[in-house]
Design a protein around this motif. Structure first.
Motif, PDB file in Angstrom:
ATOM      1  N   ARG A  56       0.819  -1.206   0.000  1.00 13.71           N
ATOM      2  CA  ARG A  56       0.000   0.000   0.000  1.00 13.71           C
ATOM      3  C   ARG A  56       0.859   1.264   0.000  1.00 13.71           C
ATOM      4  NH1 ARG A  56      -2.826  -0.348   4.750  1.00 13.71           N
ATOM      5  NH2 ARG A  56      -4.276  -1.772   3.761  1.00 13.71           N
ATOM      6  N   ASN A  57       1.844   1.331   0.903  1.00 14.56           N
ATOM      7  CA  ASN A  57       2.574   2.576   1.122  1.00 14.56           C
ATOM      8  C   ASN A  57       4.033   2.570   0.697  1.00 14.56           C
ATOM      9  OD1 ASN A  57       0.304   3.863   2.305  1.00 14.56           O
ATOM     10  ND2 ASN A  57       0.671   2.696   4.163  1.00 14.56           N
ATOM     11  N   GLY A  58       4.583   1.387   0.412  1.00  9.13           N
ATOM     12  CA  GLY A  58       5.959   1.321  -0.017  1.00  9.13           C
ATOM     13  C   GLY A  58       6.923   1.335   1.147  1.00  9.13           C
ATOM     14  N   PRO A  59       8.190   1.503   0.889  1.00  6.52           N
ATOM     15  CA  PRO A  59       8.764   1.874  -0.391  1.00  6.52           C
ATOM     16  C   PRO A  59       8.594   0.765  -1.436  1.00  6.52           C
ATOM     17  CG  PRO A  59      10.500   1.349   1.161  1.00  6.52           C
ATOM     18  CD  PRO A  59       9.223   1.290   1.913  1.00  6.52           C
ATOM     19  N   HIS A  60       8.397   1.208  -2.678  1.00  7.47           N
ATOM     20  CA  HIS A  60       8.148   0.301  -3.786  1.00  7.47           C
ATOM     21  C   HIS A  60       9.419   0.116  -4.615  1.00  7.47           C
ATOM     22  CE1 HIS A  60       3.866   0.670  -2.963  1.00  7.47           C
ATOM     23  NE2 HIS A  60       4.008   1.984  -2.974  1.00  7.47           N
ATOM     24  N   PRO A  61       9.648  -1.097  -5.143  1.00  8.39           N
ATOM     25  CA  PRO A  61      10.802  -1.308  -6.024  1.00  8.39           C
ATOM     26  C   PRO A  61      10.599  -0.565  -7.352  1.00  8.39           C
ATOM     27  CG  PRO A  61       9.436  -3.273  -5.953  1.00  8.39           C
ATOM     28  CD  PRO A  61       8.859  -2.300  -4.955  1.00  8.39           C
ATOM     29  N   ARG A  62      11.673  -0.363  -8.078  1.00  8.05           N
ATOM     30  CA  ARG A  62      11.611   0.419  -9.318  1.00  8.05           C
ATOM     31  C   ARG A  62      10.581  -0.070 -10.335  1.00  8.05           C
ATOM     32  NH1 ARG A  62      17.066   1.210 -11.802  1.00  8.05           N
ATOM     33  NH2 ARG A  62      17.209  -0.975 -11.268  1.00  8.05           N
ATOM     34  N   PRO A  63      10.412  -1.383 -10.551  1.00  5.54           N
ATOM     35  CA  PRO A  63       9.379  -1.794 -11.515  1.00  5.54           C
ATOM     36  C   PRO A  63       7.976  -1.323 -11.114  1.00  5.54           C
ATOM     37  CG  PRO A  63      10.864  -3.617 -11.083  1.00  5.54           C
ATOM     38  CD  PRO A  63      11.215  -2.534 -10.103  1.00  5.54           C
ATOM     39  N   VAL A  64       7.699  -1.333  -9.821  1.00  6.61           N
ATOM     40  CA  VAL A  64       6.382  -0.879  -9.339  1.00  6.61           C
ATOM     41  C   VAL A  64       6.272   0.637  -9.482  1.00  6.61           C
ATOM     42  CG1 VAL A  64       4.863  -0.752  -7.318  1.00  6.61           C
ATOM     43  CG2 VAL A  64       6.132  -2.854  -7.790  1.00  6.61           C
ATOM     44  N   VAL A  65       7.343   1.349  -9.147  1.00  7.39           N
ATOM     45  CA  VAL A  65       7.359   2.812  -9.290  1.00  7.39           C
ATOM     46  C   VAL A  65       7.127   3.184 -10.754  1.00  7.39           C
ATOM     47  CG1 VAL A  65       8.768   4.909  -9.083  1.00  7.39           C
ATOM     48  CG2 VAL A  65       8.852   3.171  -7.283  1.00  7.39           C
ATOM     49  N   ALA A  66       7.840   2.517 -11.657  1.00  9.86           N
ATOM     50  CA  ALA A  66       7.700   2.798 -13.091  1.00  9.86           C
ATOM     51  C   ALA A  66       6.268   2.556 -13.538  1.00  9.86           C
ATOM     52  CB  ALA A  66       8.662   1.928 -13.895  1.00  9.86           C
ATOM     53  N   SER A  67       5.684   1.454 -13.107  1.00 11.12           N
ATOM     54  CA  SER A  67       4.310   1.128 -13.477  1.00 11.12           C
ATOM     55  C   SER A  67       3.332   2.178 -12.956  1.00 11.12           C
ATOM     56  CB  SER A  67       3.955  -0.250 -12.915  1.00 11.12           C
ATOM     57  OG  SER A  67       2.606  -0.540 -13.151  1.00 11.12           O
ATOM     58  N   LEU A  69       3.905   5.242 -12.315  1.00 13.97           N
ATOM     59  CA  LEU A  69       4.112   6.522 -13.005  1.00 13.97           C
ATOM     60  C   LEU A  69       3.817   6.431 -14.502  1.00 13.97           C
ATOM     61  CD1 LEU A  69       7.381   7.788 -11.278  1.00 13.97           C
ATOM     62  CD2 LEU A  69       5.065   8.708 -11.002  1.00 13.97           C
ATOM     63  N   GLY A  70       3.652   5.212 -15.018  1.00 16.02           N
ATOM     64  CA  GLY A  70       3.363   5.042 -16.441  1.00 16.02           C
ATOM     65  C   GLY A  70       4.569   5.253 -17.331  1.00 16.02           C
ATOM     66  N   VAL A  71       5.748   4.866 -16.815  1.00 14.78           N
ATOM     67  CA  VAL A  71       6.981   5.008 -17.586  1.00 14.78           C
ATOM     68  C   VAL A  71       7.761   3.696 -17.516  1.00 14.78           C
ATOM     69  CG1 VAL A  71       7.129   7.493 -17.151  1.00 14.78           C
ATOM     70  CG2 VAL A  71       8.335   5.916 -15.643  1.00 14.78           C
ATOM     71  N   SER A  72       8.845   3.613 -18.275  1.00 17.69           N
ATOM     72  CA  SER A  72       9.710   2.432 -18.222  1.00 17.69           C
ATOM     73  C   SER A  72      10.719   2.587 -17.086  1.00 17.69           C
ATOM     74  CB  SER A  72      10.444   2.277 -19.552  1.00 17.69           C
ATOM     75  OG  SER A  72      11.345   3.353 -19.725  1.00 17.69           O
ATOM     76  N   ILE A  73      11.369   1.487 -16.737  1.00 18.00           N
ATOM     77  CA  ILE A  73      12.421   1.545 -15.720  1.00 18.00           C
ATOM     78  C   ILE A  73      13.582   2.401 -16.226  1.00 18.00           C
ATOM     79  CG2 ILE A  73      14.111   0.171 -14.425  1.00 18.00           C
ATOM     80  CD1 ILE A  73      12.014  -2.090 -14.413  1.00 18.00           C
ATOM     81  N   ALA A  74      13.889   2.287 -17.516  1.00 15.43           N
ATOM     82  CA  ALA A  74      14.945   3.129 -18.101  1.00 15.43           C
ATOM     83  C   ALA A  74      14.543   4.599 -18.031  1.00 15.43           C
ATOM     84  CB  ALA A  74      15.212   2.719 -19.542  1.00 15.43           C
ATOM     85  N   GLY A  75      13.259   4.869 -18.230  1.00 15.99           N
ATOM     86  CA  GLY A  75      12.754   6.240 -18.126  1.00 15.99           C
ATOM     87  C   GLY A  75      12.931   6.803 -16.729  1.00 15.99           C
ATOM     88  N   LEU A  76      12.729   5.952 -15.729  1.00 20.22           N
ATOM     89  CA  LEU A  76      12.971   6.375 -14.341  1.00 20.22           C
ATOM     90  C   LEU A  76      14.425   6.793 -14.172  1.00 20.22           C
ATOM     91  CD1 LEU A  76      11.301   3.790 -11.909  1.00 20.22           C
ATOM     92  CD2 LEU A  76      10.638   6.144 -12.319  1.00 20.22           C
ATOM     93  N   ALA A  77      15.327   5.959 -14.684  1.00 18.71           N
ATOM     94  CA  ALA A  77      16.755   6.255 -14.559  1.00 18.71           C
ATOM     95  C   ALA A  77      17.094   7.561 -15.273  1.00 18.71           C
ATOM     96  CB  ALA A  77      17.584   5.106 -15.113  1.00 18.71           C
ATOM     97  N   ARG A  78      16.528   7.751 -16.473  1.00 15.47           N
ATOM     98  CA  ARG A  78      16.784   9.000 -17.203  1.00 15.47           C
ATOM     99  C   ARG A  78      16.263  10.195 -16.422  1.00 15.47           C
ATOM    100  NH1 ARG A  78      15.689   5.593 -21.712  1.00 15.47           N
ATOM    101  NH2 ARG A  78      13.474   6.108 -21.667  1.00 15.47           N
ATOM    102  N   GLY A  79      15.208   9.978 -15.642  1.00 14.67           N
ATOM    103  CA  GLY A  79      14.648  11.051 -14.822  1.00 14.67           C
ATOM    104  C   GLY A  79      15.367  11.231 -13.500  1.00 14.67           C
ATOM    105  N   GLY A  80      16.376  10.399 -13.248  1.00 13.51           N
ATOM    106  CA  GLY A  80      17.166  10.538 -12.027  1.00 13.51           C
ATOM    107  C   GLY A  80      16.599   9.757 -10.847  1.00 13.51           C
ATOM    108  N   ILE A  81      15.611   8.914 -11.076  1.00 17.31           N
ATOM    109  CA  ILE A  81      15.015   8.119  -9.992  1.00 17.31           C
ATOM    110  C   ILE A  81      15.698   6.752  -9.988  1.00 17.31           C
ATOM    111  CG2 ILE A  81      12.902   7.137  -9.033  1.00 17.31           C
ATOM    112  CD1 ILE A  81      12.837  10.197  -9.198  1.00 17.31           C
ATOM    113  N   THR A  82      16.540   6.522  -8.994  1.00 14.00           N
ATOM    114  CA  THR A  82      17.275   5.265  -8.923  1.00 14.00           C
ATOM    115  C   THR A  82      16.951   4.490  -7.649  1.00 14.00           C
ATOM    116  OG1 THR A  82      19.148   6.401  -7.921  1.00 14.00           O
ATOM    117  CG2 THR A  82      19.188   6.124 -10.326  1.00 14.00           C
ATOM    118  N   GLU A  83      16.246   5.089  -6.726  1.00 10.27           N
ATOM    119  CA  GLU A  83      15.924   4.446  -5.453  1.00 10.27           C
ATOM    120  C   GLU A  83      14.443   4.101  -5.390  1.00 10.27           C
ATOM    121  OE1 GLU A  83      18.242   3.662  -3.128  1.00 10.27           O
ATOM    122  OE2 GLU A  83      19.670   4.409  -4.604  1.00 10.27           O
ATOM    123  N   ALA A  84      14.111   3.277  -4.420  1.00 10.93           N
ATOM    124  CA  ALA A  84      12.711   2.935  -4.173  1.00 10.93           C
ATOM    125  C   ALA A  84      11.982   4.186  -3.678  1.00 10.93           C
ATOM    126  CB  ALA A  84      12.631   1.842  -3.113  1.00 10.93           C
TER     127      ALA A  84
END
Length: 134
Positions: A56-67, A69-84
């Protein structure tokens, strides 16, 4: 002759991935042990309070965060998001809607649209190539 079936086990990291939770946020006993297939099934069927809370509240792993936010995991990295991230942090990002997130969502939408186009094209080709029955 009797067959002896060994219990299938997995590392905590694998189990956490299958459960969709961030391993470092799980209880110590989960992180330090091994998880059997039966235990994993039990956790999925009747999740304990800690698992419900993590989902419910996380912290969530990157695949869940990407999902979320509606972006790819690579997109998260390009956006500077590397942590849960927690659900609260994800919601704050959605509210702020930074330029990188808008761009990555647009990219992801194009990727999905292209995947649908390719799938439809393959279906048309398969239909055309199918042998005709009389």
């Amino acid at each position: 002759m009797t067959s002896h079936q060994s219990t299938q086990t997995m590392k905590p990291a694998t189990a956490a991935k299958k459960l969709g939770v961030y391993l470092e946020a799980t209880p110590a006993e989960f992180q330090e042990g091994v998880v059997s297939r039966a235990e994993l099934n039990a956790l999925q069927a009747e999740p304990p309070a800690w698992l419900v809370e993590l989902r419910r509240n996380g912290p969530h792993p990157r695949p869940v965060v990407a999902s979320k936010l509606g972006v790819s995991i690579a997109g998260l990295a390009r956006g500077g998001i590397t942590e849960a991230l927690t659900t609260e942090q994800i919601e704050a990002l959605k509210q702020d809607n930074p330029e990188w997130l808008q761009k990555e969502r647009a990219t992801q939408a194009e990727v999905r649209k292209e995947a649908v186009r390719i799938k439809e094209k393959r279906a048309e080709k398969a239909e055309k190539d199918a042998p005709k029955r009389s």
